[in-house]
Design a protein around this motif. Structure first.
Motif, PDB file in Angstrom:
ATOM      1  N   ARG A 240       0.806  -1.229   0.000  1.00 31.09           N
ATOM      2  CA  ARG A 240       0.000   0.000   0.000  1.00 31.09           C
ATOM      3  C   ARG A 240       0.835   1.272   0.000  1.00 31.09           C
ATOM      4  NH1 ARG A 240      -5.395  -0.054   2.555  1.00 31.09           N
ATOM      5  NH2 ARG A 240      -6.307  -2.112   2.306  1.00 31.09           N
ATOM      6  N   GLY A 241       2.146   1.148   0.197  1.00 28.19           N
ATOM      7  CA  GLY A 241       2.987   2.343   0.251  1.00 28.19           C
ATOM      8  C   GLY A 241       2.775   3.172   1.494  1.00 28.19           C
ATOM      9  N   MET A 242       2.269   2.545   2.576  1.00 36.99           N
ATOM     10  CA  MET A 242       2.030   3.272   3.832  1.00 36.99           C
ATOM     11  C   MET A 242       3.330   3.519   4.576  1.00 36.99           C
ATOM     12  SD  MET A 242      -1.345   1.589   5.596  1.00 36.99           S
ATOM     13  CE  MET A 242      -0.472   0.063   5.904  1.00 36.99           C
ATOM     14  N   ALA A 243       3.388   4.632   5.267  1.00 37.92           N
ATOM     15  CA  ALA A 243       4.457   4.871   6.230  1.00 37.92           C
ATOM     16  C   ALA A 243       4.006   4.291   7.570  1.00 37.92           C
ATOM     17  CB  ALA A 243       4.735   6.361   6.363  1.00 37.92           C
ATOM     18  N   LEU A 244       4.933   3.697   8.303  1.00 36.09           N
ATOM     19  CA  LEU A 244       4.602   3.022   9.559  1.00 36.09           C
ATOM     20  C   LEU A 244       5.411   3.589  10.715  1.00 36.09           C
ATOM     21  CD1 LEU A 244       3.239   0.561  11.071  1.00 36.09           C
ATOM     22  CD2 LEU A 244       5.298  -0.735  10.497  1.00 36.09           C
ATOM     23  N   VAL A 245       4.707   3.888  11.820  1.00 39.76           N
ATOM     24  CA  VAL A 245       5.371   4.202  13.091  1.00 39.76           C
ATOM     25  C   VAL A 245       5.069   3.041  14.025  1.00 39.76           C
ATOM     26  CG1 VAL A 245       5.534   5.789  15.037  1.00 39.76           C
ATOM     27  CG2 VAL A 245       5.077   6.686  12.740  1.00 39.76           C
ATOM     28  N   PHE A 246       6.094   2.269  14.362  1.00 35.07           N
ATOM     29  CA  PHE A 246       5.911   1.081  15.189  1.00 35.07           C
ATOM     30  C   PHE A 246       6.505   1.335  16.564  1.00 35.07           C
ATOM     31  CE2 PHE A 246       6.519  -3.092  16.935  1.00 35.07           C
ATOM     32  CZ  PHE A 246       5.510  -3.870  16.382  1.00 35.07           C
TER      33      PHE A 246
END
Length: 615
Positions: A240-246
């Motif tokens: 999806r091309g999402m940016a992730l903050v984990f």
């Protein structure tokens, strides 16, 4: 260069209490580009979750964002400062462009509504679609997060199950639709923790957000489920091309997931950079401590290091935190390992004794109601289990949620009545003793349990001094109770002056120490630790594990140590039982099970444990 979708600059969040002002986040800055995965790491109280809530615009009262900017650049839209827009405009981004997965899925979902209603509600709230289209999207999301097989897989399953009948296309279509409707009609309590977390992920990605924030999404999950969720998040970001903050407290969990990492301590960023650099060459003592304090499968340390072994913290007159690197006694902790010869020699001595507990062909089942409320059959939680525990031994019990670990533990203490089998404790068969019998009551003085959640284990209305003394009162033990409580608090590393404080005034690790002190009050021989460290930060977990080992050496305690994490169980245990679906898969020494697992299930558990090694 890939475009920046989230730019946090000099963020500061304060909480004002009646007595002081707490700076939860202090001068935090980071940038997140499209498709990038950022890990924010730190113990409880470091400011990780407050950071995520600030981005979402959900900082609870009495918290307040006192400084900084949060610039968000939605695709094909003008960049905006989320702290300067109106609440109505903020809501238009929340859940649509920026979504969040919370730590506890059961709390995030409404127990009154089925998952179909909750998923479609999230879609209808943000998208102009019909109810039927929302349900279609909900099913597609459940298939994307692998909670429901795709249509082709469902079709093949039905054909395989009915190969002799040659099902028609209509029958196959009816079967596929029925399976889809069944999953939508299920309620949160009917699903496992991993399944619930998949649903919250499906809700979060339902509007195809640009940024996904995952706040401790795997902390309370089994290692196998955790590995699956991490793989799922990685795939979703790629597709999806999402940016992730984990967000997590465990650096090992994100080693193979994120691109960059920010390490926080007491609201401040102490180290940041790409994941490979931070892991292979950590500069700050706090980062070094987080990396070192998690048990590993490769070697068995005598004592686990903690963050306190790496640094010394002080506060300046102006209220600023100063951190100094510390080396005292650290080399000894990091180099002293338990050899295979020592392990074998210890176990040989243990098994020469008469067992303190013998379990033979134990079966525990829960009735499943049939037509008109009649019991049709039983779900066997513990199925024909036999083993022995020797005085002074730590017997590890490992397996996924639902394998029967906790049911077995409660049955050993006669909190659950078995259907069949024998439990012999200290020479007495306690299987059929009446729950009100004096004999069972006196035997229970020798058997105690430390539960997973220390906060739920303590009465919030009584102070911890009374909580620790309560077993002495129940069993009418004649002693100087105030002195006994003070001794117990001191023994578990707490100040006796804390006896008048209430549970909410302690951290999670301190509360678990209180629970251990209460379990020791009656001077038992046998203690069951039921997932007693699984919800704790890795450094606090190391402190509690070291304490349990120290208490065992001092008092000759016998433990049954239950966990889904084989690395923790390996550090604690002499022997390990691996359970699966109510049965024992294998039982052997901790080292032998790790080196030569005999079953595929055990191999899967071992391979799912986060090692902290980079790809």
């Amino acid at each position: 260069m890939t475009e920046t979708v989230l730019d946090v600059r000099h963020l500061q969040v304060k909480f004002t209490t009646e007595t002081n002002i707490v700076v939860a986040v202090n001068d935090l800055s980071f940038q997140l580009r499209k498709g990038e995965k950022l890990g924010i790491v730190g113990e409880s109280g470091s400011g990780k979750s407050v950071t995520s809530l600030a981005i979402m615009g959900l900082v609870p009262t009495p918290g307040q964002i006192t400084n900084g900017e949060i610039y968000f650049a939605p695709e094909n839209k003008t960049q905006v400062d989320l702290l300067q827009v109106s609440e109505a405009e903020r809501r238009s981004y929340r859940g649509v462009e920026i979504a969040m997965i919370f730590q506890e899925p059961m709390s995030a979902l409404n127990p009154v509504y089925d998952i179909g209603f909750q998923l479609t509600e999230a879609i209808l709230l943000h998208q102009k679609v019909s109810l039927s289209e929302a349900r279609r999207k909900a099913i597609a999301l459940l298939q994307e997060v692998q909670l429901l097989p795709h249509d082709e897989v469902l079709k093949q399953q039905y054909i395989d199950e009915n190969s002799n009948l040659q099902p028609s296309d209509r029958e196959i279509s009816h079967y596929i639709n029925r399976r889809k409707q069944e999953i939508l009609k299920r309620y949160p309590h009917e699903l496992s923790g991993g399944q619930l977390q998949r649903i919250t992920i499906a809700m979060a990605i339902s509007c195809n957000p640009s940024v996904l924030i995952a706040d401790e999404p795997t902390t309370a999950l089994d290692v196998t489920v955790q590995a699956t969720i991490l793989d799922l998040l990685r795939d979703l970001c790629t597709e999806r091309g999402m940016a992730l903050v984990f967000i997590t407290h465990d650096l090992a969990v994100i080693a193979e997931l994120v691109d960059t990492v920010t390490v926080m301590y007491r609201g401040n960023v102490v180290e940041s950079g790409d994941i490979k650099t931070v892991f292979t060459n950590p500069q700050h003592p706090y980062t070094k401590g987080l990396l070192a304090c998690r048990p590993t499968l490769k070697r068995k340390l005598r004592i686990l290091p903690t963050v306190a072994d790496f640094m010394e913290v002080s506060t300046t007159p102006e209220g600023e935190i100063e951190i100094m690197e510390k080396q005292t006694d650290l080399d000894r902790k990091l180099t002293q390992t338990v050899t295979d010869t020592e392990d074998r020699s210890r176990l040989e001595k243990l098994v020469q004794q008469k067992p303190i507990m013998s379990v033979k062909e134990l079966r525990v089942g829960f009735p499943l109601k049939g037509v008109f409320g009649r019991t049709k059959k039983y779900m066997m939680a513990v199925n024909n289990v036999s083993f022995e525990v020797y005085p002074g031994e730590t017997l590890g019990l490992v397996g996924e949620s639902g394998c029967g670990k906790s049911t077995l533990a409660r049955t050993l203490l006669r909190l659950i009545q078995p259907m069949q089998g024998d439990i012999v404790f200290d020479g007495d068969n306690i299987t059929n003793l009446s729950l009100k019998s004096q004999k069972l009551r006196s035997l229970r003085r020798q058997m105690q349990i430390v539960f997973q959640n220390p906060y739920n284990s303590l009465n919030p209305r009584i102070n911890i001094g009374k909580a620790i003394a309560e077993p002495l009162v129940v069993h009418n033990i004649k002693c100087d109770r105030k002195r006994k409580v003070a001794e117990l608090l001191e023994r578990v590393g707490l100040n006796p002056d804390m006896k008048n404080r209430y549970p909410h005034e302690f951290s999670g690790g301190q509360r678990q120490r209180v629970c251990i002190a209460r379990a020791l009050a009656l001077e038992p021989q046998f203690i069951i630790c039921d997932e007693s460290v699984s919800a704790l930060d890795v450094s606090v977990q190391a402190q509690v594990l070291n304490l349990l080992k120290e208490l065992q050496a001092d008092f000759g305690l016998t433990y049954v140590f239950i966990s889904h994490d084989l690395s923790v169980v390996k550090f604690m245990s002499d022997r390990i039982i691996v359970m699966n679906k109510g049965k024992i898969e294998e039982i052997d020494t901790a080292e032998e099970i790790y080196r030569n697992p005999k079953t595929e299930y055990t191999r899967k558990l071992i391979n799912s444990i986060p090692t902290g090694e980079l790809n």
